[in-house]
Design an enzyme around this catalytic site. Structure first.
Site, short mmCIF file in Angstrom:
data_model
loop_
_atom_site.label_atom_id
_atom_site.label_comp_id
_atom_site.label_asym_id
_atom_site.label_seq_id
_atom_site.Cartn_x
_atom_site.Cartn_y
_atom_site.Cartn_z
N ASN A 9 4.52 -1.43 10.80
CA ASN A 9 5.11 -0.63 9.72
C ASN A 9 4.43 -1.06 8.42
OD1 ASN A 9 6.69 0.59 7.79
ND2 ASN A 9 8.56 -0.55 8.29
N TRP A 10 3.59 -0.17 7.90
CA TRP A 10 2.85 -0.53 6.69
C TRP A 10 3.70 -0.41 5.42
CZ3 TRP A 10 -3.03 1.23 6.70
CH2 TRP A 10 -3.72 0.48 7.66
N LYS A 11 4.89 0.21 5.55
CA LYS A 11 5.77 0.37 4.38
C LYS A 11 4.98 1.04 3.24
CE LYS A 11 8.46 -3.50 6.07
NZ LYS A 11 9.38 -4.60 5.77
N HIS A 93 15.43 2.40 8.77
CA HIS A 93 14.98 1.06 8.39
C HIS A 93 15.92 0.51 7.32
CE1 HIS A 93 12.57 -2.20 6.81
NE2 HIS A 93 11.85 -2.13 7.92
N GLU A 95 15.40 -0.97 4.70
CA GLU A 95 14.96 -0.68 3.32
C GLU A 95 15.37 0.73 2.91
OE1 GLU A 95 10.92 -1.89 3.93
OE2 GLU A 95 11.59 -3.97 4.12
N GLU A 163 16.26 -5.51 13.60
CA GLU A 163 15.62 -6.18 12.47
C GLU A 163 16.69 -6.79 11.57
OE1 GLU A 163 11.42 -4.34 11.76
OE2 GLU A 163 12.88 -3.28 10.54
N GLY A 169 10.44 -10.00 5.83
CA GLY A 169 9.62 -10.43 4.69
C GLY A 169 9.97 -11.79 4.15
N SER A 209 9.58 -10.82 10.17
CA SER A 209 8.73 -12.01 10.09
C SER A 209 8.04 -12.37 11.41
CB SER A 209 9.50 -13.20 9.53
OG SER A 209 9.93 -12.93 8.20
N GLY A 230 5.89 -5.87 10.05
CA GLY A 230 5.57 -5.41 8.70
C GLY A 230 4.29 -6.05 8.20
N GLY A 231 4.43 -7.09 7.38
CA GLY A 231 3.29 -7.69 6.70
C GLY A 231 2.11 -8.03 7.61
P1 13P Z 1 7.97 -8.20 8.08
O1 13P Z 1 7.23 -8.31 9.40
O2 13P Z 1 7.05 -8.11 6.90
O3 13P Z 1 9.04 -9.22 7.96
O4 13P Z 1 8.71 -6.75 8.11
C1 13P Z 1 9.46 -6.41 9.22
C2 13P Z 1 9.85 -5.00 9.08
O5 13P Z 1 10.66 -4.63 8.25
C3 13P Z 1 9.20 -4.01 9.98
O6 13P Z 1 9.82 -2.77 9.90
#
Ligand code: 13P
Length: 249
Positions: A9-11, A93, A95, A163, A169, A209, A230-231
Site C-alpha cells: 500500500n503506497w498510500k 483502511h 487512515e 492492521e 508506521g 510495520s 506500507g512503508g
Molecule cells: P506500515 O507497513 O508502513 O506500518 O503500514 C501498514 C499499512 O497501513 C498498510 O496498509
C-alpha cells in the site's frame, strides 16, 4: 489452498519516477509463488497497470466511492478504478476510517460497489492502542468484521487485513501470540457467518510495520496468509525480501 498474498500500500506516496520500483519488482520477483500486488495512488494506476501487464504483479487501488457515479467532487468510482487497470481495492483502511470518518457501514457499501465492478475488496480491520489496552481487541475487530463485510463475501472477492492502528508506521508489532489470536478469531468468525468453505478460501493478511527483519516470523504465525505492507513496499529492495520470506513460509 489459499495463495499467499504480499500486497503493498503506497498510500499518498509515489510519482511517475517511482514506477521504476515496480519495474524492478516485476523483474526480480517473476518467479514468486505468492501473489504480488501494489496499490499505488490513483494517479499512477493506469501507468502501473500498463507496466504490470503480462507479469506476476497485480495492481490495486486504495479506496473507491460507494456510489456508482455522480456529484462527489474529488472521489473515484469503482468503474474508474477497474478501467484504469485495478483488479482490487483496499477498503476501510484505518487512515480512511480516521481521516474521513468512514464507518464500517460505509465500508460495506463500498465493498458491494467494488464487487459489482469485479474488484476484489481488501477490507481492513484493527484496534487502537486504547482499545487493545482495555482488552477490547476481539470485540472491536469482530464488530468491524460483522459490519464491514456484506453478505456475498467469498474467498475470491474478499481479502481481510488485520492492521492494529498502533502498529501502522510505528515500528511496533503485536506479539506473535496476539497476531495469532486475532487471525484465529477472524477465521472462526468467517466460518460461523459464511461457512467453512468460504472461511478456508479467504486470505487473512497482517499489516503494520512489516519489515524484512520481522516478515518470516509473522508469516510463520497461525492463519497469516500474507501481508499488507506500507512503508517497506515503496522500494523494491525492501519489499523483495518480504516476498521471499512469504514464498518460503
Ligand atoms: P506500515 O507497513 O508502513 O506500518 O503500514 C501498514 C499499512 O497501513 C498498510 O496498509
Amino acid at each position: 489452498m489459499r495463495q499467499k498474498l504480499a500486497a503493498g500500500n503506497w498510500k499518498m506516496n509515489g510519482t511517475g519516477s517511482d514506477l521504476a520500483e515496480l519495474a524492478e519488482l516485476i523483474q526480480s520477483q517473476g518467479t514468486a509463488t505468492s501473489e504480488l500486488m501494489i496499490c499505488p495512488p490513483a494517479t499512477l494506476l493506469s501507468r502501473a497497470a500498463d507496466l504490470a501487464q503480462n507479469s506476476a504483479l497485480t495492481i490495486g487501488a486504495q479506496d473507491c466511492h460507494s456510489e456508482q457515479a455522480g456529484a462527489h467532487t474529488g472521489d473515484i468510482s469503482a468503474a474508474m478504478l477497474k478501467e484504469a487497470g485495478a483488479t482490487a481495492v483496499i477498503l476501510g483502511h484505518s487512515e480512511r476510517r480516521a481521516d474521513h470518518s468512514e464507518s464500517s457501514n460505509t465500508v460495506a457499501a463500498k465493498t458491494q460497489t467494488a464487487w459489482a465492478h469485479g474488484l476484489t475488496a481488501l477490507v481492513c480491520l484493527g484496534e487502537t492502542l486504547d482499545e487493545r489496552e482495555a482488552g477490547d481487541t476481539l470485540k472491536v475487530v469482530g464488530d468491524q468484521l460483522a459490519a464491514s463485510l456484506p453478505e456475498g463475501a467469498t474467498g475470491a472477492n474478499t481479502v481481510l487485513a488485520y492492521e492494529p492502528v498502533w502498529a501502522i508506521g510505528t515500528g511496533k508489532i503485536p506479539s506473535l501470540a496476539q497476531i495469532a489470536e486475532v487471525h484465529d478469531f477472524l477465521r472462526a468468525e468467517l466460518t460461523t457467518r459464511f461457512g467453512p468453505q468460504m472461511a478456508e478460501a479467504t486470505r487473512l493478511l497482517y499489516g503494520g510495520s512489516v519489515k524484512p527483519g520481522n516478515a518470516a516470523e509473522i508469516f510463520a504465525t497461525s492463519n497469516v496468509d500474507g501481508a499488507l505492507v506500507g512503508g517497506a513496499s515503496l522500494k523494491a529492495a525492501d519489499f523483495s525480501p518480504i516476498i521471499a520470506a512469504l514464498d518460503a513460509s
